[in-house]
Write an enzyme that holds these catalytic residues in place. Structure first.
Site, PDB file in Angstrom:
ATOM      1  N   ASP A 217     143.492   1.042 -50.466  1.00  0.00           N
ATOM      2  CA  ASP A 217     143.200   1.414 -49.072  1.00  0.00           C
ATOM      3  C   ASP A 217     143.879   2.733 -48.748  1.00  0.00           C
ATOM      4  O   ASP A 217     144.815   3.150 -49.442  1.00  0.00           O
ATOM      5  CB  ASP A 217     143.624   0.316 -48.086  1.00  0.00           C
ATOM      6  CG  ASP A 217     145.137   0.102 -48.024  1.00  0.00           C
ATOM      7  OD1 ASP A 217     145.796   0.165 -49.088  1.00  0.00           O
ATOM      8  OD2 ASP A 217     145.671  -0.116 -46.919  1.00  0.00           O
TER       9      ASP A 217
ATOM     10  N   GLU B  30     147.871  -2.145 -47.928  1.00  0.00           N
ATOM     11  CA  GLU B  30     149.222  -1.570 -47.945  1.00  0.00           C
ATOM     12  C   GLU B  30     149.468  -0.726 -46.713  1.00  0.00           C
ATOM     13  O   GLU B  30     150.537  -0.793 -46.102  1.00  0.00           O
ATOM     14  CB  GLU B  30     149.424  -0.734 -49.219  1.00  0.00           C
ATOM     15  CG  GLU B  30     150.895  -0.434 -49.519  1.00  0.00           C
ATOM     16  CD  GLU B  30     151.466   0.762 -48.788  1.00  0.00           C
ATOM     17  OE1 GLU B  30     152.707   0.870 -48.696  1.00  0.00           O
ATOM     18  OE2 GLU B  30     150.705   1.608 -48.287  1.00  0.00           O
TER      19      GLU B  30
HETATM   20  N1  BES Z   1     153.044   5.486 -50.669  1.00  0.00           N
HETATM   21  C1  BES Z   1     153.581   5.296 -49.369  1.00  0.00           C
HETATM   22  C2  BES Z   1     155.084   5.120 -49.362  1.00  0.00           C
HETATM   23  C3  BES Z   1     155.902   6.253 -49.869  1.00  0.00           C
HETATM   24  C4  BES Z   1     155.487   7.564 -49.761  1.00  0.00           C
HETATM   25  C5  BES Z   1     157.106   5.999 -50.455  1.00  0.00           C
HETATM   26  C6  BES Z   1     156.260   8.605 -50.248  1.00  0.00           C
HETATM   27  C7  BES Z   1     157.905   7.016 -50.912  1.00  0.00           C
HETATM   28  C8  BES Z   1     157.464   8.336 -50.827  1.00  0.00           C
HETATM   29  C9  BES Z   1     152.922   4.086 -48.740  1.00  0.00           C
HETATM   30  O1  BES Z   1     151.538   4.068 -48.931  1.00  0.00           O
HETATM   31  C10 BES Z   1     153.138   4.131 -47.250  1.00  0.00           C
HETATM   32  O2  BES Z   1     152.647   5.015 -46.620  1.00  0.00           O
HETATM   33  N2  BES Z   1     153.860   3.150 -46.705  1.00  0.00           N
HETATM   34  C11 BES Z   1     154.030   3.040 -45.287  1.00  0.00           C
HETATM   35  C12 BES Z   1     154.510   1.669 -44.918  1.00  0.00           C
HETATM   36  C13 BES Z   1     153.449   0.708 -44.533  1.00  0.00           C
HETATM   37  C14 BES Z   1     154.066  -0.587 -44.058  1.00  0.00           C
HETATM   38  C15 BES Z   1     152.470   1.224 -43.526  1.00  0.00           C
HETATM   39  C16 BES Z   1     155.079   4.010 -44.802  1.00  0.00           C
HETATM   40  O3  BES Z   1     156.028   4.329 -45.525  1.00  0.00           O
HETATM   41  O4  BES Z   1     154.946   4.429 -43.644  1.00  0.00           O
HETATM   42 MN    MN Z   2     151.021   4.477 -50.836  1.00  0.00          MN
HETATM   43 MN    MN Z   3     150.665   5.505 -47.423  1.00  0.00          MN
END
Ligand code: BES
Ligand code: MN
Ligand code: MN
Length: 464
Positions: free
Chosen positions: A88, A158
């Site tokens: 996604d 995710e």
């Molecule tokens: N891939 C990201 C997380 C990420 C990005 C970790 C860059 C370390 C470096 C992931 O898809 C993401 O965006 N996670 C969200 C959390 C989620 C609960 C919506 C975030 O970190 O905001």
């Molecule tokens: Mn991600």
């Molecule tokens: Mn992300």
């Protein structure tokens, strides 16, 4: 038989074409209008796993978006690696800030990506990254070099908090049983400075609403006497940080594990130019918690940010109005050992207590997730470090990441296994922003590195 490297070399162009096809499907999990596209993407991912050599592939429906599972059991006696990723993507808005349509991938060169980068929503986060695993796996299967069992779990929620994945893991513990999890959904410090992420922040996300008068009012007739919810909301939010940008919620820092001076010193050895950082963002100064460097502010310290704020008249021209309501979405990034539920509760109690007479305040919790630190003295980390040393010619630096992947904490608590966060993106790849892109260098570097990781892991695990 061909070597894995030869197979990859011969199939480079096709790997890219297949990724471009995947990037054309708008799998926006947050927007119900795209539910069918999300489902279509799940099917495409399942097909890609089948074609790559998984002997069993299944698309599991959930209350939300489907989870794609695939496995290749080489020999039950061998160690098992679970590859996690997400198909996604974030909504592409605001669309007018994209130089090309978000779901029509194009390859363009940039200063940081002289070999070209794929511009499309999801190119880096995370289609381009989990797809490297699918292709590396295909190369290992076709060349008979896979020395472990592999399981894939590629989910579709995710970006909206993985709300159904926890239950799925609990209900399918046996199917998901493994020795470790590997995820490519993070970044490296630079294309000439490899790094492995050894920690992620947790998250507590809330939506607040301030309600004043029972309807929008004339701002001249009533203004000056009646509490203005937009103004009150700003005052309340402003009071959440002091002059040192320390968060003022009572108890907020109680469970924070302070990082030792030597760890902080090591972390600040990572190459980082504050000047380039600011120039890249078009800002003249940073604004973070006093006493910490930018690298620390964005990794080992908890934060509070307004993600969106609205209320009153925001249309064309000027309308004189005292709004009845104002709202904001606020996220808090958490570090060990803060607990998401506890922080949400502390926020709610404090924010409600800030409400002056004349307004009502509600705090609605959204999704959350726990912070994690992953060890670097394990065979799984060493395998990743060895693999990167080979392909980058440099030892990767362990760094803690600022983002969140809430499911990592669950892999540890539910499946009892550690995760290695071997991502290949760059922080400047504009994930979640307009013009998200992923370097071809990074895509192919990942495909080269992953089979080496598997080989080292099989060897190191057998020894341990
Ligand atoms: N891939 C990201 C997380 C990420 C990005 C970790 C860059 C370390 C470096 C992931 O898809 C993401 O965006 N996670 C969200 C959390 C989620 C609960 C919506 C975030 O970190 O905001
Ligand atoms: Mn991600
Ligand atoms: Mn992300």
């Amino acid at each position: 038989m061909k070597t894995t490297q030869e197979y990859i070399e011969e199939n480079r162009a096709r790997f890219l074409d297949e990724l471009l096809e995947l990037l054309k499907i708008p799998s926006i999990s947050a927007d119900p209008k795209f539910k069918d596209d999300v489902a279509k993407t799940a099917t495409a991912v399942a097909d890609s796993l089948r074609n790559a050599g998984c002997s069993m592939v299944e698309v599991f429906q959930t209350k939300g978006h489907p989870i794609v599972y695939g496995e290749h059991i080489t020999d039950p006696g061998l160690p098992t690696v679970l590859v996690y990723g997400h198909y996604d993507v974030q909504p592409p808005d605001p669309l007018d800030l994209w130089d090309s349509p978000p779901f029509e991938p194009v390859i363009k060169k940039t200063a940081i990506h002289p070999d070209g980068a794929i511009f499309a929503r999801g190119s880096c986060d995370d289609k381009g990254q989990f797809f490297m695993h699918v292709k590396a796996f295909e190369a290992m299967v076709r060349t008979g070099t896979l020395a472990v069992n592999v399981k894939f779990m590629i989910e579709g929620e995710e970006e909206v908090g993985s709300s159904n994945l926890g239950d799925f893991c609990r209900e399918n513990k046996k199917m998901l049983a493994c020795d470790m999890v590997i995820i490519s959904d993070t970044s490296v410090l630079a294309n000439d400075t490899p790094s492995i992420t050894v920690g992620l922040r947790g998250l507590s996300y809330v939506e607040v609403e301030v309600t004043g008068p029972n309807k929008d009012l004339h701002s001249g007739v009533y203004g000056g006497a009646v509490a203005n919810p937009a103004q009150v909301l700003c005052d309340m939010i402003a009071s959440l940080k002091d002059e040192n940008k320390h968060i003022t919620i009572p108890g907020f820092y109680d469970d924070v594990v302070e990082v030792t001076a030597s760890e902080r010193a090591a972390m600040n050895m990572a190459p980082f130019s504050k000047k380039d950082y600011m120039a890249g963002l078009g800002i003249e100064e940073t604004m973070g918690e006093r006493g910490y460097t930018v690298l620390e502010q964005t990794s080992i310290r908890p934060t509070l940010e307004v993600n969106g704020i609205w209320g009153g008249y925001i249309g064309e021209g000027a309308k004189t109005v005292l709004p009845s309501k104002a709202s904001a979405k606020i996220s808090m990034r958490l570090v060990p050992n803060q607990k998401s539920d506890k922080i949400t509760e502390l926020f709610k109690k404090h924010f409600e207590s800030l409400a002056p007479a004349g307004v009502k305040v509600t705090v609605k919790p959204h999704h959350g997730g726990e912070p994690v630190v992953t060890p670097s003295d394990t065979p799984e980390y060493q395998a990743a470090a060895q693999a990167m040393l080979e392909t980058y010619g440099k030892e990767p630096i362990p760094v803690r990441g600022g983002g969140s992947i809430p499911i990592v904490a669950l892999f540890e608590s539910v499946l009892g296994v550690k995760t290695v966060l071997m991502g290949f993106g760059l922080d400047s790849d504009d994930i979640h922003s307009p013009n998200e892109h992923y370097g071809l260098f990074n895509f192919y570097k990942g495909i080269d590195t992953i089979p080496r990781f598997f080989a080292h892991y099989a060897r190191l695990k057998a020894k341990s």
